[in-house]
Design a protein around this motif. Structure first.
Motif, PDB file in Angstrom:
ATOM      1  N   VAL A 213      77.795  28.656  67.745  1.00 21.05           N
ATOM      2  CA  VAL A 213      78.341  29.340  66.461  1.00 21.05           C
ATOM      3  C   VAL A 213      77.694  29.102  65.392  1.00 21.05           C
ATOM      4  CG1 VAL A 213      80.227  29.837  65.036  1.00 21.05           C
ATOM      5  CG2 VAL A 213      80.720  30.074  67.451  1.00 21.05           C
ATOM      6  N   PHE A 214      77.499  27.776  65.150  1.00 18.62           N
ATOM      7  CA  PHE A 214      76.649  27.259  64.133  1.00 18.62           C
ATOM      8  C   PHE A 214      75.306  27.617  64.129  1.00 18.62           C
ATOM      9  CE2 PHE A 214      80.330  25.183  62.984  1.00 18.62           C
ATOM     10  CZ  PHE A 214      80.229  24.817  61.364  1.00 18.62           C
ATOM     11  N   TYR A 215      74.501  27.666  65.400  1.00 20.66           N
ATOM     12  CA  TYR A 215      73.322  28.142  65.641  1.00 20.66           C
ATOM     13  C   TYR A 215      72.904  29.418  65.339  1.00 20.66           C
ATOM     14  CZ  TYR A 215      68.899  28.397  67.953  1.00 20.66           C
ATOM     15  OH  TYR A 215      67.396  28.791  68.233  1.00 20.66           O
ATOM     16  N   LEU A 216      74.037  30.306  65.528  1.00 20.10           N
ATOM     17  CA  LEU A 216      73.719  31.837  65.208  1.00 20.10           C
ATOM     18  C   LEU A 216      73.953  32.115  63.866  1.00 20.10           C
ATOM     19  CD1 LEU A 216      76.176  33.179  68.414  1.00 20.10           C
ATOM     20  CD2 LEU A 216      73.786  33.686  67.891  1.00 20.10           C
ATOM     21  N   VAL A 217      75.074  31.412  63.128  1.00 24.92           N
ATOM     22  CA  VAL A 217      75.215  31.776  61.820  1.00 24.92           C
ATOM     23  C   VAL A 217      74.001  31.272  60.943  1.00 24.92           C
ATOM     24  CG1 VAL A 217      76.553  30.929  59.966  1.00 24.92           C
ATOM     25  CG2 VAL A 217      77.893  31.729  62.242  1.00 24.92           C
ATOM     26  N   SER A 218      73.480  30.063  61.157  1.00 25.85           N
ATOM     27  CA  SER A 218      72.540  29.486  60.499  1.00 25.85           C
ATOM     28  C   SER A 218      71.021  30.027  61.032  1.00 25.85           C
ATOM     29  CB  SER A 218      72.537  27.809  60.638  1.00 25.85           C
ATOM     30  OG  SER A 218      72.324  27.352  61.966  1.00 25.85           O
ATOM     31  N   GLY A 219      71.022  30.263  62.031  1.00 24.42           N
ATOM     32  CA  GLY A 219      69.691  30.881  62.668  1.00 24.42           C
ATOM     33  C   GLY A 219      69.598  32.163  62.069  1.00 24.42           C
ATOM     34  N   LEU A 220      70.504  33.155  61.824  1.00 23.91           N
ATOM     35  CA  LEU A 220      70.289  34.447  61.591  1.00 23.91           C
ATOM     36  C   LEU A 220      70.521  34.494  60.019  1.00 23.91           C
ATOM     37  CD1 LEU A 220      72.852  36.187  63.978  1.00 23.91           C
ATOM     38  CD2 LEU A 220      70.515  36.550  63.774  1.00 23.91           C
ATOM     39  N   GLY A 221      71.115  33.232  59.233  1.00 23.17           N
ATOM     40  CA  GLY A 221      71.035  33.086  57.863  1.00 23.17           C
ATOM     41  C   GLY A 221      69.322  33.012  57.376  1.00 23.17           C
ATOM     42  N   ILE A 222      68.767  32.258  58.520  1.00 22.54           N
ATOM     43  CA  ILE A 222      67.232  32.049  58.180  1.00 22.54           C
ATOM     44  C   ILE A 222      66.464  33.382  58.331  1.00 22.54           C
ATOM     45  CG2 ILE A 222      65.215  30.974  58.927  1.00 22.54           C
ATOM     46  CD1 ILE A 222      66.537  29.286  57.117  1.00 22.54           C
ATOM     47  N   THR A 223      66.447  33.884  59.623  1.00 20.03           N
ATOM     48  CA  THR A 223      65.827  35.278  60.154  1.00 20.03           C
ATOM     49  C   THR A 223      66.202  36.390  59.240  1.00 20.03           C
ATOM     50  OG1 THR A 223      67.397  35.724  61.861  1.00 20.03           O
ATOM     51  CG2 THR A 223      65.532  34.108  62.075  1.00 20.03           C
ATOM     52  N   VAL A 224      67.415  36.748  59.256  1.00 18.69           N
ATOM     53  CA  VAL A 224      67.923  37.866  58.331  1.00 18.69           C
ATOM     54  C   VAL A 224      67.820  37.724  57.087  1.00 18.69           C
ATOM     55  CG1 VAL A 224      69.747  39.533  58.141  1.00 18.69           C
ATOM     56  CG2 VAL A 224      69.101  38.620  60.322  1.00 18.69           C
TER      57      VAL A 224
END
Length: 318
Positions: A66-77
């Protein structure tokens, strides 16, 4: 094409803003970056013996995912496609949420991240690029040295600090983003210790908190860091060139899913403001799908989707 905002005519007549912050990067800043880079890296190296001796629970995996998805998409998107390149307009709540989510990746505050990336696009693989793997030359020793520098060393070895006034004047005028930028340290602490709190509460044990901190905080941050940094290093060294570019950006298919579509890097440098990077058949771009969902929900507008004629004009002949 660069995402740096155009100067107004009257501003163009004044002396240009310096490319770099005249104060440079302080010793304290370099030590801080060194700490946040190498502590998760050490944890990543220790992951195998740690798992072998004590195991890994599904709770740790779920929290980390969950934290990988939220933080990773926060970077990319967020940090990348929205704030750096303006690939879409975001309603205020979404804009703030993306700034917060990207900060949880612990890759630098939103304004610093965007300033460095806009500078990268302006000077891609040329003098002035903060993290080109080709800065030392083309022979194998120089490229090996350049890969390490582009991947991570530039963050704590370089004494140059990109000027936010030059590259992010739009963000400096946004009170919401400036506030999130100033809250970077509390967001870092939340990103590191919230997984431990959740793991401890879920298992009602201190051991659950410790394993969640190791896997969902340290390992998750290290993995996301290296995936992101691979776009700077690997995707500027090897891979396919489907579109004409003035630099050495390439597509690396095996990084597409962990990077949420960022590794379709060749098209991105050919058309930086495009909201979708994986434009060819079979190129999975999770970030583009998230932006599509935001658009359908009415949270994102003026999305810059691929233009067929523009893409064909940039295609490299087979």
């Amino acid at each position: 094409m660069t995402a740096v905002p155009e100067m107004a005519p009257e501003a163009a007549r004044r002396a240009p803003e310096p490319e770099l912050d005249p104060e440079g990067t302080s010793k304290a800043q370099r030590v801080t970056v060194f700490f946040f880079v190498f502590v998760p890296l050490i944890a990543l190296v220790a992951a195998v013996p740690f798992a072998w001796g004590w195991g890994l629970s599904w709770i740790d995996l779920a929290i980390g995912a969950v934290f990988y998805l939220v933080s990773g998409l926060g970077i990319t998107v967020g940090f990348h496609r929205h704030f750096t390149h303006g690939s879409f307009k975001a309603k205020r709540p979404l804009r703030i949420a993306l700034a917060v989510a990207g900060s949880l990746a612990i890759e630098g505050s939103v304004i610093k991240w965007v300033a460095d990336h806009r500078r990268h696009h302006k000077y891609a693989d040329a003098e002035g690029d903060p993290h080109s793997p080709w800065r030392f030359g083309d022979d194998w020793r120089s490229v090996a040295k350049g890969l390490f520098y582009a991947h991570m060393a530039w963050m704590f070895l370089s004494e140059e600090k990109t000027s936010p006034k030059r590259f992010t004047p739009d963000l400096l005028k946004d009170k919401d983003i400036v506030k999130v930028d100033r809250l970077f340290l509390p967001l870092v602490l939340f990103s590191l210790f919230a997984p431990a709190a959740i793991g401890g509460l879920a298992t009602m044990s201190w051991w659950g908190a410790i394993t969640a901190f190791f896997w969902a905080s340290l390992i998750r941050v290290a993995l996301l860091h290296h995936v992101t940094w691979s776009i700077n290093s690997i995707c500027h060294t090897i891979g396919e060139e489907n579109f004409e570019v003035r630099d050495r950006s390439r597509n690396v298919w095996w990084l597409a899913i962990p990077s949420f579509g960022e590794s379709w890097h060749n098209l991105h440098h050919a058309d930086p403001t495009c909201a979708r990077h994986g434009v060819l058949k079979g190129q999975i771009d999770i970030s583009a799908r998230i932006i599509w969902m935001f658009e359908k929900l009415g949270w994102a507008t003026k999305v810059r989707w691929p233009n067929k004629e523009r893409l064909e004009a940039k295609r490299v002949a087979a």
